[in-house]
Design a protein around this motif. Structure first.
Motif, PDB file in Angstrom:
ATOM      1  N   ARG A  37      42.972   7.101  -6.026  1.00 57.61           N
ATOM      2  CA  ARG A  37      42.831   8.190  -5.055  1.00 57.61           C
ATOM      3  C   ARG A  37      43.773   7.978  -3.872  1.00 57.61           C
ATOM      4  NH1 ARG A  37      37.265   9.006  -1.811  1.00 57.61           N
ATOM      5  NH2 ARG A  37      38.031   7.064  -0.882  1.00 57.61           N
ATOM      6  N   GLY A  38      43.851   6.735  -3.391  1.00 58.90           N
ATOM      7  CA  GLY A  38      44.741   6.447  -2.274  1.00 58.90           C
ATOM      8  C   GLY A  38      46.199   6.638  -2.628  1.00 58.90           C
ATOM      9  N   LEU A  39      46.570   6.230  -3.857  1.00 53.64           N
ATOM     10  CA  LEU A  39      47.953   6.382  -4.297  1.00 53.64           C
ATOM     11  C   LEU A  39      48.345   7.854  -4.377  1.00 53.64           C
ATOM     12  CD1 LEU A  39      50.577   5.149  -5.436  1.00 53.64           C
ATOM     13  CD2 LEU A  39      49.510   5.224  -7.706  1.00 53.64           C
ATOM     14  N   LEU A  40      47.499   8.663  -5.012  1.00 59.03           N
ATOM     15  CA  LEU A  40      47.795  10.087  -5.146  1.00 59.03           C
ATOM     16  C   LEU A  40      47.816  10.783  -3.779  1.00 59.03           C
ATOM     17  CD1 LEU A  40      45.612  10.832  -8.299  1.00 59.03           C
ATOM     18  CD2 LEU A  40      48.114  10.753  -8.198  1.00 59.03           C
ATOM     19  N   THR A  41      46.879  10.379  -2.895  1.00 61.49           N
ATOM     20  CA  THR A  41      46.859  10.956  -1.550  1.00 61.49           C
ATOM     21  C   THR A  41      48.116  10.582  -0.786  1.00 61.49           C
ATOM     22  OG1 THR A  41      44.432  10.801  -1.504  1.00 61.49           O
ATOM     23  CG2 THR A  41      45.546  11.125   0.595  1.00 61.49           C
ATOM     24  N   THR A  42      48.548   9.321  -0.912  1.00 62.73           N
ATOM     25  CA  THR A  42      49.754   8.869  -0.216  1.00 62.73           C
ATOM     26  C   THR A  42      50.972   9.664  -0.659  1.00 62.73           C
ATOM     27  OG1 THR A  42      48.865   6.619  -0.027  1.00 62.73           O
ATOM     28  CG2 THR A  42      51.241   6.884   0.248  1.00 62.73           C
ATOM     29  N   ILE A  43      51.116   9.851  -1.973  1.00 62.26           N
ATOM     30  CA  ILE A  43      52.260  10.611  -2.497  1.00 62.26           C
ATOM     31  C   ILE A  43      52.231  12.042  -1.964  1.00 62.26           C
ATOM     32  CG2 ILE A  43      53.306  11.556  -4.589  1.00 62.26           C
ATOM     33  CD1 ILE A  43      52.270   9.039  -6.059  1.00 62.26           C
ATOM     34  N   LEU A  44      51.061  12.672  -2.003  1.00 64.92           N
ATOM     35  CA  LEU A  44      50.919  14.051  -1.542  1.00 64.92           C
ATOM     36  C   LEU A  44      51.249  14.179  -0.063  1.00 64.92           C
ATOM     37  CD1 LEU A  44      49.934  17.010  -1.829  1.00 64.92           C
ATOM     38  CD2 LEU A  44      47.609  16.150  -1.420  1.00 64.92           C
ATOM     39  N   VAL A  45      50.639  13.323   0.757  1.00 65.20           N
ATOM     40  CA  VAL A  45      50.814  13.442   2.205  1.00 65.20           C
ATOM     41  C   VAL A  45      52.226  13.035   2.624  1.00 65.20           C
ATOM     42  CG1 VAL A  45      49.903  12.773   4.456  1.00 65.20           C
ATOM     43  CG2 VAL A  45      48.363  13.009   2.517  1.00 65.20           C
ATOM     44  N   TYR A  46      52.783  12.024   1.956  1.00 60.75           N
ATOM     45  CA  TYR A  46      54.147  11.599   2.282  1.00 60.75           C
ATOM     46  C   TYR A  46      55.134  12.747   2.045  1.00 60.75           C
ATOM     47  CZ  TYR A  46      58.589   9.118   2.157  1.00 60.75           C
ATOM     48  OH  TYR A  46      59.884   8.731   2.393  1.00 60.75           O
TER      49      TYR A  46
ATOM     50  N   LEU B 259      40.611  12.714 -10.099  1.00 58.93           N
ATOM     51  CA  LEU B 259      41.175  11.875  -9.049  1.00 58.93           C
ATOM     52  C   LEU B 259      42.225  12.636  -8.243  1.00 58.93           C
ATOM     53  CD1 LEU B 259      41.461   8.498 -10.986  1.00 58.93           C
ATOM     54  CD2 LEU B 259      40.174   8.866  -8.871  1.00 58.93           C
ATOM     55  N   ALA B 260      43.021  13.458  -8.923  1.00 57.40           N
ATOM     56  CA  ALA B 260      44.011  14.268  -8.210  1.00 57.40           C
ATOM     57  C   ALA B 260      43.314  15.251  -7.266  1.00 57.40           C
ATOM     58  CB  ALA B 260      44.898  15.017  -9.203  1.00 57.40           C
TER      59      ALA B 260
END
Length: 296
Positions: A43-52, A213-214
Motif C-alpha cells: 500500500r505504501g509503495l503504490l501510494t508513494t508512486i501515485l503521490v510522487y 491494494l491499489a
C-alpha cells in the motif's frame, strides 16, 4: 481565521475520514490473506508512486533537506507507529468497535496540546477529557471478558495519531503537503518491508488483491492529503469535530460488509466520547472568542 478557511478545513476533514474508513474496510478484508507488513509495504509503495507522480507534475516536490526537517521526521515516526498499532488492532476487532475507540482522538489531541504545547485548558475541558476516556473504558470494558490486547493497541494508536496531528501544526508552511505525503507513504512502505519476515512472511497475491491494494493507495492518498491540508488551514477546534463522521461510515460499512452489529456498551461509550469531544470544542471556541478584542 476566516470562516471560509475553517469551512474548507472541515470539508477536508470529513473527506479524510470517509477515505480512511473505506481504506480500513478493504485492509481488514486483506488481513485474512496477507500479513500486516506486506499490506503496509504494498500500500505504501503504490501510494508513494501515485503521490510522487502528482507532486512532480504539480512542481510540489520539496528538496531532501526540507524532508529531513525534525518535525517531518517526528511526524513520520508517529505515523508509522500509529499505522502498525492500528492495523494489528484492526485485524482482531470489528470495524465499528475500533472506530468507536478512535473517536477519542480529538480528546487526546486536546490533552497533548495542554501537556506538551502548554495550551491553556480549563477545568471544564479537563472534566470533558476525563469523561471522554471513561467512555472509552465503557467501549473496551476492562475485565477478563471485555478488554483485549487489540483494544489496548487501538488505544495506543489513538495517542500516536494525536502526536502526529499535533506535530503537523509545527511543520513549516513552505514545505508542500504533497511532499509530506510522499515522505510519509515511502517511510511506511519501507517499515512494512522490514516487518514482512517478522509478521508472517510474503504471501502470493492474485489480481483481486492487487486491485484492492491499489484502491487502498488511492484512499490513503486522499486521506493523507486531506487531513494534512485540514490541520494546516483550519483551526483544530473547528475542524476536529468532523472526525466523528468516520463512526457513521464504520457503522454502515461494518454492517453491510462484515455483518457487524455493535453491542449497546460500544454505542453508549461512543456517544459519551463524542459528546465530551464536542463539548471541548465548544469550550475552545468560546475561549477564542473571548480573546478577540472588541472594536472601539
Amino acid at each position: 481565521m476566516s470562516l471560509s478557511l475553517n469551512s474548507r478545513g472541515a470539508a477536508l476533514m470529513a473527506l479524510a475520514m470517509a477515505a480512511f474508513t473505506c481504506n480500513d474496510a478493504i485492509v481488514k478484508l486483506l488481513t485474512f490473506d496477507l500479513s500486516i507488513g506486506q499490506i503496509m509495504f504494498m500500500r505504501g509503495l503504490l501510494t508513494t508512486i501515485l503521490v510522487y507522480a502528482i507532486a512532480r507534475y504539480a512542481g510540489a516536490l520539496a528538496p531532501l533537506r526540507d524532508m529531513l526537517h525534525p518535525m517531518v521526521l517526528v511526524r513520520s515516526a508517529f505515523e508509522i507507529a500509529s499505522t502498525v498499532l492500528f492495523l494489528m488492532a484492526l485485524n482482531q476487532m470489528p470495524l465499528p468497535n475500533i472506530s468507536a475507540i478512535l473517536q477519542s482522538l480529538p480528546l487526546a489531541v486536546t490533552l497533548g496540546a495542554a501537556v506538551f504545547l502548554r495550551e491553556p485548558v480549563g477545568w471544564r475541558r479537563w472534566s470533558a477529557i476525563v469523561v471522554g476516556f471513561i467512555g472509552v473504558l465503557i467501549i473496551v470494558r476492562p475485565g477478563p471478558e471485555g478488554f483485549t490486547g487489540a483494544a489496548f493497541l487501538a488505544i495506543l494508536s489513538v495517542f500516536t495519531t494525536a502526536g502526529r496531528d499535533l506535530v503537523t501544526r509545527k511543520i513549516p508552511s513552505h514545505i508542500p503537503s504533497l511532499s509530506i505525503t510522499v515522505f510519509t507513504a515511502s517511510t511506511n512502505s519501507l517499515v512494512g518491508l522490514a516487518l514482512i519476515p517478522v509478521l508472517g512472511g510474503w504471501q502470493p497475491m492474485d489480481t483481486m488483491m492487487t486491485l484492492q491494494l491499489a484502491t487502498t493507495a488511492v484512499f490513503v492518498f486522499v486521506g493523507y492529503q486531506s487531513i494534512i491540508l485540514s490541520m494546516r488551514i483550519g483551526e483544530i477546534s473547528f475542524v476536529a469535530p468532523f472526525r466523528y463522521v468516520s463512526l457513521l461510515w464504520a457503522l454502515a460499512i461494518g454492517y453491510l460488509v462484515f455483518s457487524d452489529v455493535p453491542e449497546p456498551p460500544v454505542l453508549l461509550g461512543a456517544a459519551i466520547v463524542i459528546a465530551s469531544g464536542l463539548y471541548t470544542f465548544y469550550r475552545e471556541r468560546k475561549r477564542r472568542r473571548q480573546k478577540v478584542p472588541v472594536p472601539q
